[in-house]
Design an enzyme around this catalytic site. Sequence first.
Site, PDB file in Angstrom:
ATOM      1  N   ASP A   1       0.819  -1.224   0.000  1.00  0.00           N
ATOM      2  CA  ASP A   1       0.000   0.000   0.000  1.00  0.00           C
ATOM      3  C   ASP A   1       0.854   1.276   0.000  1.00  0.00           C
ATOM      4  OD1 ASP A   1      -2.119  -1.848   0.454  1.00  0.00           O
ATOM      5  OD2 ASP A   1      -1.867  -1.646   2.617  1.00  0.00           O
TER       6      ASP A   1
ATOM      7  N   GLU B   1     -11.645  -0.098  -2.986  1.00  0.00           N
ATOM      8  CA  GLU B   1     -10.790   0.463  -1.930  1.00  0.00           C
ATOM      9  C   GLU B   1      -9.633   1.219  -2.583  1.00  0.00           C
ATOM     10  OE1 GLU B   1      -9.440  -2.952   0.325  1.00  0.00           O
ATOM     11  OE2 GLU B   1      -8.187  -3.683  -1.305  1.00  0.00           O
TER      12      GLU B   1
HETATM   13  O1  FUB Z   1      -3.153  -3.549   3.599  1.00  0.00           O
HETATM   14  C1  FUB Z   1      -4.441  -3.835   4.060  1.00  0.00           C
HETATM   15  C2  FUB Z   1      -5.460  -3.524   3.017  1.00  0.00           C
HETATM   16  O2  FUB Z   1      -5.223  -4.302   1.853  1.00  0.00           O
HETATM   17  C3  FUB Z   1      -5.453  -2.105   2.519  1.00  0.00           C
HETATM   18  O3  FUB Z   1      -5.985  -1.188   3.408  1.00  0.00           O
HETATM   19  C4  FUB Z   1      -6.202  -2.301   1.259  1.00  0.00           C
HETATM   20  O4  FUB Z   1      -6.169  -1.220   0.387  1.00  0.00           O
HETATM   21  C5  FUB Z   1      -5.539  -3.534   0.701  1.00  0.00           C
HETATM   22  O5  FUB Z   1      -4.356  -3.230   0.034  1.00  0.00           O
END
Ligand code: FUB
Length: 361
Positions: free
Chosen positions: A55, A262
């Site tokens: 991320d 997301e």
């Molecule tokens: O790293 C945990 C979660 O996985 C992140 O918040 C999301 O965007 C995905 O990458």
Amino acid sequence: MTKFHLPSIILLAAAAAFTGCSKPSSQEAEQAEETTEKKTEPISQPLVSHIYTADPSAHVFNGKIYIYPSHDVEAGIPQDDLGSHFDMRDYHVFSMDEADGEVTDHGVALDIKDVPWAGRQMWAPDAAFANDTYYLYFPVKDKEDVFRLGVATSKKPEGPFVAEKEPIKNSFSIDPAIFKDDDGVYYMYFGGIWGGQLQRWDNNQYNPDGQNRNGDEQAILPRIARLSKDMKSFTEEVKEVKLVDQNGNLFTESQNDKRFFEAAWVHKYNGKYYFSYSTGDTYNICYATGDSPYGPFTYQGVILEPVQGWTNHHSIAEFKGKWYLFYHDVQLSGQTHLRNIKVTELTYNEDGSIQTITPYQ
Ligand code: FUB
């Protein structure tokens, strides 16, 4: 502080592992696996290999690239549909003088034990600079297991950061991304469905029984709020960000190769706002453009095709006249929750569209 030089990185081959934090249908998983099986040679190598990272939110501060990633760990938590196996506990900050140069790990910038309200799972962070201060924004579940967004401050971009005693009021879900507009106003975009709990929030009210949408229902939308001058609160009610197709229609849940899941990010290019995001269970990083930070944003296409691993998450930054895409995959581990950050150049066409990046060749 530890330094890593790219040529010295030990590279391990790893298989794709589409066994993610939430459950894809078997057909979707097979399709994604087929996509990555065709091409397996990565176009870029992990930026660091001494710890797992994911991320990556990249910013240019003081003429250097600073990367604010998640710090993946093997916590021994069994995999479930809510991503409990992503049980991260601290953040490291990395810096680079050149986009293809040495990477410096500045060590632990914030530990979960120093966030008084935190329960578990430090997920994807972001950072901003204002008021002669660096701000680290981060999602973590509170003691009631509800994701909230926190903020911590430091006088240095690499931290260490000191967390506020409470989460940002009225904040929820995951994946905060800060955008500074040309007029100096800062906005936070956020939200993530499934494990990120956005389906539990309607009209900014929490419903612990909130469900994912059915195929013919309107897809859940990302959120935006303007930040206060002190960067520690929202100055307005949280709003939905409209993401529409070329005809101006909102996506339905069944359009899951285009709808928001997301990992929001916003940048500006030639006066246009670019809203980019992950489609989650279809593994794309897509983008949409608009004329206001609030949207609506019209879908344009795919920036990054699926990477090895279930999650796809990115950021975009300009450095020394070139544009870069920061992203991750699971090249080092082959396991969906043990990822490694990467960078590659991003190219605009003359009409402002972005050339799709295929992460393997
Ligand atoms: O790293 C945990 C979660 O996985 C992140 O918040 C999301 O965007 C995905 O990458």
